[in-house]
Design a protein around this motif. Sequence first.
Motif, PDB file in Angstrom:
ATOM      1  N   GLN A 118      87.309 -95.636   8.114  1.00 33.06           N
ATOM      2  CA  GLN A 118      86.655 -96.914   8.379  1.00 33.06           C
ATOM      3  C   GLN A 118      86.595 -97.787   7.127  1.00 33.06           C
ATOM      4  OE1 GLN A 118      85.942 -97.911  11.526  1.00 33.06           O
ATOM      5  NE2 GLN A 118      86.961 -95.961  11.973  1.00 33.06           N
ATOM      6  N   ASP A 166      86.218 -89.432   8.748  1.00 33.11           N
ATOM      7  CA  ASP A 166      85.946 -90.541   9.667  1.00 33.11           C
ATOM      8  C   ASP A 166      85.456 -91.770   8.905  1.00 33.11           C
ATOM      9  OD1 ASP A 166      86.664 -88.954  11.782  1.00 33.11           O
ATOM     10  OD2 ASP A 166      84.618 -88.563  12.472  1.00 33.11           O
ATOM     11  N   GLU A 180      80.966-100.850  17.501  1.00 30.22           N
ATOM     12  CA  GLU A 180      81.331 -99.440  17.537  1.00 30.22           C
ATOM     13  C   GLU A 180      82.808 -99.262  17.206  1.00 30.22           C
ATOM     14  OE1 GLU A 180      80.236 -97.908  21.330  1.00 30.22           O
ATOM     15  OE2 GLU A 180      78.083 -98.098  20.954  1.00 30.22           O
ATOM     16  N   HIS A 181      83.083 -98.205  16.460  1.00 26.74           N
ATOM     17  CA  HIS A 181      84.450 -97.827  16.132  1.00 26.74           C
ATOM     18  C   HIS A 181      84.596 -96.330  16.385  1.00 26.74           C
ATOM     19  CE1 HIS A 181      86.161-101.477  14.125  1.00 26.74           C
ATOM     20  NE2 HIS A 181      84.878-101.773  14.045  1.00 26.74           N
ATOM     21  N   GLY A 182      84.708 -95.958  17.641  1.00 23.60           N
ATOM     22  CA  GLY A 182      84.859 -94.543  17.984  1.00 23.60           C
ATOM     23  C   GLY A 182      83.629 -93.745  17.600  1.00 23.60           C
ATOM     24  N   ARG A 183      83.804 -92.758  16.747  1.00 20.04           N
ATOM     25  CA  ARG A 183      82.717 -91.861  16.343  1.00 20.04           C
ATOM     26  C   ARG A 183      81.821 -92.469  15.265  1.00 20.04           C
ATOM     27  NH1 ARG A 183      83.506 -86.274  17.078  1.00 20.04           N
ATOM     28  NH2 ARG A 183      83.394 -85.783  14.856  1.00 20.04           N
ATOM     29  N   THR A 184      82.172 -93.671  14.800  1.00 21.95           N
ATOM     30  CA  THR A 184      81.358 -94.366  13.818  1.00 21.95           C
ATOM     31  C   THR A 184      81.005 -95.756  14.329  1.00 21.95           C
ATOM     32  OG1 THR A 184      83.270 -95.277  12.656  1.00 21.95           O
ATOM     33  CG2 THR A 184      82.467 -93.128  11.914  1.00 21.95           C
ATOM     34  N   ASN A 202      78.080 -92.851  15.078  1.00 20.87           N
ATOM     35  CA  ASN A 202      77.821 -93.574  16.321  1.00 20.87           C
ATOM     36  C   ASN A 202      77.038 -92.663  17.259  1.00 20.87           C
ATOM     37  OD1 ASN A 202      77.826 -95.435  18.344  1.00 20.87           O
ATOM     38  ND2 ASN A 202      80.015 -95.348  18.771  1.00 20.87           N
TER      39      ASN A 202
END
Length: 416
Positions: free
Chosen positions: A85, A81, A49-53, A69
Amino acid sequence: MVNSTPYHLFDVVGIELEYMIVDASTLDVRPISHRLLKDARNEPVSEIEHGRTAWSNELTHHVIELKTNGPRASLAGLAEDFQLQIQVINKQLAEDGARLLPTAMHPWMNPDHEMQLWPYDYSPVYEAFHKVFDCRGHGWANLQSMHINLPFCGDEEFARLHAAIRLVLPILPGLAASSPWVEGHFSGVLDKRLDVYANNSRKIPSVAGRVIPEAVFSRQDYEQQIFQPMFAEIAPFDPNKLLQDEFLNSRGAIARFERGAIEIRVIDVQECPLADVAIAALTIAVVKKLVAEDWSPLLAQKGMDVETLRSLFDATIQTAEQTVLSHTDYLDLFGIQHPTITVGELWRTLFDQVKEEIRTVTPELISPIEFILNHGSLARRMTSIHGENLSRNELHAIYELLANCLEEGRLLGAKE
């Protein structure tokens, strides 16, 4: 998009984008996705996971997937976003002399020799796929797409959403075709990914069906007409029952009842997330209009047969936005009264009717949608600007330009 709480029509959205990992110099595929997918102990994992993605693995070891995400309330800010990434990933890949490459097919990959399956967790399922289907084909080993996940709750909502999505599938290559070259040659088809995808599962025909889903509008009918025949046909090749699950379904849109969502799978990935999310916004807005019966009643939408939709789909795969539509019953479902219209003209007409709704939530997507409608699909722009029959060096130059578009977040042919 996991449905822990029921979401209703258009409450949320989930987006997935797939990219190739390639050598930064040669642009040949590099099977090193595990270098991006590591846990705190430096061990390969299938998702981080990378925050909202989030980032996750795919069937093959040279592909990485970026996705929302979990369910997202709207597409607002999503392109930014994803773009962030991509830059993070490219920075990491640079340490291995690699980078991300967009578009739906690698233009000279030979999957017979270069395909490697993801070898870590979940690999038994991938090995089972490979044993049954031989995943060295382009339709398994060389394809990158965008998936749009849209929610439903109960049979009534499923029926409306499934009916609408079935109608939109045939014309989506007119927006999103991005795969004109294969094994170093112009294929003669602007969406070669979908051309090979349609024959992907020929050993077990019920897995993909006609790509356009059958006219089924309840969970019970879906189980009886799609899932059960598919599971029965593959059972002799799948003694451990690793593949007898919803994910086996390879139609162009699949019902994920465990998630409460339908996943649209026929959209080629573009040159940058801004283009992908713009196409997603237009697609969703048109589906929403159909669901609302603004152009045609639900009963009429349900009545469109698979073979008609498949014939339109096959034509659009070939010539994308320049495909001529003359099936009046189909056009009537979108409120179009012209006897003939191109796919590109149809999308322009539909966009004019949904533009203000898109502008309300995501005004930043209006310009890229208009650019695509005015200048054509990515495959059209690639071949129009650079030609069709190209040398390996010329193909390399185009795809290096596309890799730069991905890194910089700009559309091919757009002014910087």
